[in-house]
Design an enzyme around this catalytic site. Structure first.
Site, PDB file in Angstrom:
ATOM      1  CE  LYS A  37      -7.420  91.103  55.644  1.00 51.00           C
ATOM      2  NZ  LYS A  37      -8.440  91.970  55.060  1.00 51.00           N
ATOM      3  CG  ASP A  88     -13.906  90.563  55.803  1.00 53.80           C
ATOM      4  OD1 ASP A  88     -13.041  90.336  56.667  1.00 53.80           O
ATOM      5  OD2 ASP A  88     -13.673  91.158  54.733  1.00 53.80           O
ATOM      6  CD  GLN A 146      -8.126  94.531  52.466  1.00 57.22           C
ATOM      7  OE1 GLN A 146      -8.076  93.353  52.756  1.00 57.22           O
ATOM      8  NE2 GLN A 146      -8.166  95.479  53.399  1.00 57.22           N
TER       9      GLN A 146
END
Ligand code: NAP
Length: 278
Positions: free
Chosen positions: A51, A118, A95
């Site tokens: 990422k 997300d 995460q």
């Protein structure tokens, strides 16, 4: 059989995003994405590194917070609160998975929904369900992007999704439905799953069971999208028995190099969209 090239499609998307963002970055603006990672899980570290590298490619400034395994909920929430107020930060992601002592739902709920790139929050998920503009969950939206890129027809087609997780299976079904596919969602309690999958024009597999989908479960000419990422004997493989299934398909994604790169690219897209939504 056409092998769907997720790396290529992701690279093109990131290059387009870079062009969109470039003049604003040159003018001194910051498009920031904050990434919070807790502990030492090797797979999570690889995902976060990917990422951060993608941010660099696109021109997004990444801010990473690497926290120890024993960090408290309060410490994480304090960081999220600060990031919520930071005008240069357009996206915040935590995460997953988090260590067991941390309440994942509680922590995620502290992210300002407008910075939830997300797309996991009830706010963004609800908007997706209602067909409103939103930050869609990155993996299923990456799948949709691949289907679009390869001009796979969806309207009126039988689409079967294996898996019903909140982050992949369920939003995947909603997105396919929006494109007028007739969608069936299967899961671990589904009876005679092979009978259902063998009627699919488009089969999306997101279950986390290495090489579960065998050739006799797939219709001739089907489009097969393998979301699964499994490690078997140190090697990556998907949820589809690729070697035996591929020759029956019109299109199929490999693992790695299929859906994975698209997930990261869609995260970049959501972050750039958040920047322009200002
Ligand atoms: P998850 O939360 O564990 O969900 C797995 C789903 O598969 C569940 O709905 C489960 O059914 C279903 N399932 C399990 N065994 C089954 C069986 N024998 N028959 C039918 N359905 C079965 O996993 P996830 O987060 O959705 O991820 C799925 C896979 O995709 C994993 O391998 C993950 O690593 C991978 N993934 C890849 C990406 C990417 O970027 N490529 C992104 C996210 C996830 P129940 O609901 O009944 O338990």
């Amino acid at each position: 059989m056409i092998l769907i090239d997720g790396k290529k499609v992701a690279a093109e998307l990131k290059s387009d995003l870079k062009k969109e963002l470039e003049p604003f970055i040159a003018a001194g603006k910051t498009c920031g994405l904050a990434v919070i990672i807790v502990g030492e899980d090797p797979a999570s570290k690889v995902y976060v590194r990917n990422k951060i590298n993608s941010c660099r490619e696109v021109g997004i400034k990444s801010f990473s917070y690497e926290l120890p395994e024993d960090v408290s909920e309060k410490e994480i929430i304090d960081i999220i609160d600060k990031l919520n107020d930071d005008k240069d930060i357009y996206g915040i992601l935590v995460q997953l998975p988090l260590p067991k002592h941390l309440d994942e739902r509680k922590i995620l709920s502290k992210i300002d929904p407008k910075k939830d790139v997300d797309g996991f929050s009830p706010y963004q998920t609800g908007k997706l369900l209602l067909g409103e503009k939103c930050f869609p969950s990155c993996t299923p939206s990456g799948v949709m992007q691949l289907l679009k890129y390869y001009s796979v027809p969806l309207s009126g087609k039988n689409a079967v999704v294996i898996g019903r997780s909140n982050t992949v299976g369920k939003p995947m079904a909603i997105m396919l439905l929006k494109e007028n596919a007739t969608v069936t969602v299967t899961h671990s309690k589904t009876q005679n799953i092979g009978e259902i999958t063998s009627k699919a024009d488009v089969l999306v597999v997101a279950m986390g069971k290495p090489r579960f989908v065998k050739a006799d479960m797939v219709k001739d000419g089907a489009v097969v999208i393998d979301v699964g990422i499994n490690r078997v004997d140190g090697k990556l493989c998907g949820d589809v028995d690729f070697e035996n299934v591929k020759d029956k398909c019109s299109y199929i994604t490999p693992v790695p190099g299929g859906v994975g790169p698209m997930t990261v690219a869609m995260l970049m897209k959501n972050t750039v969209d958040a920047f322009f939504m200002e």
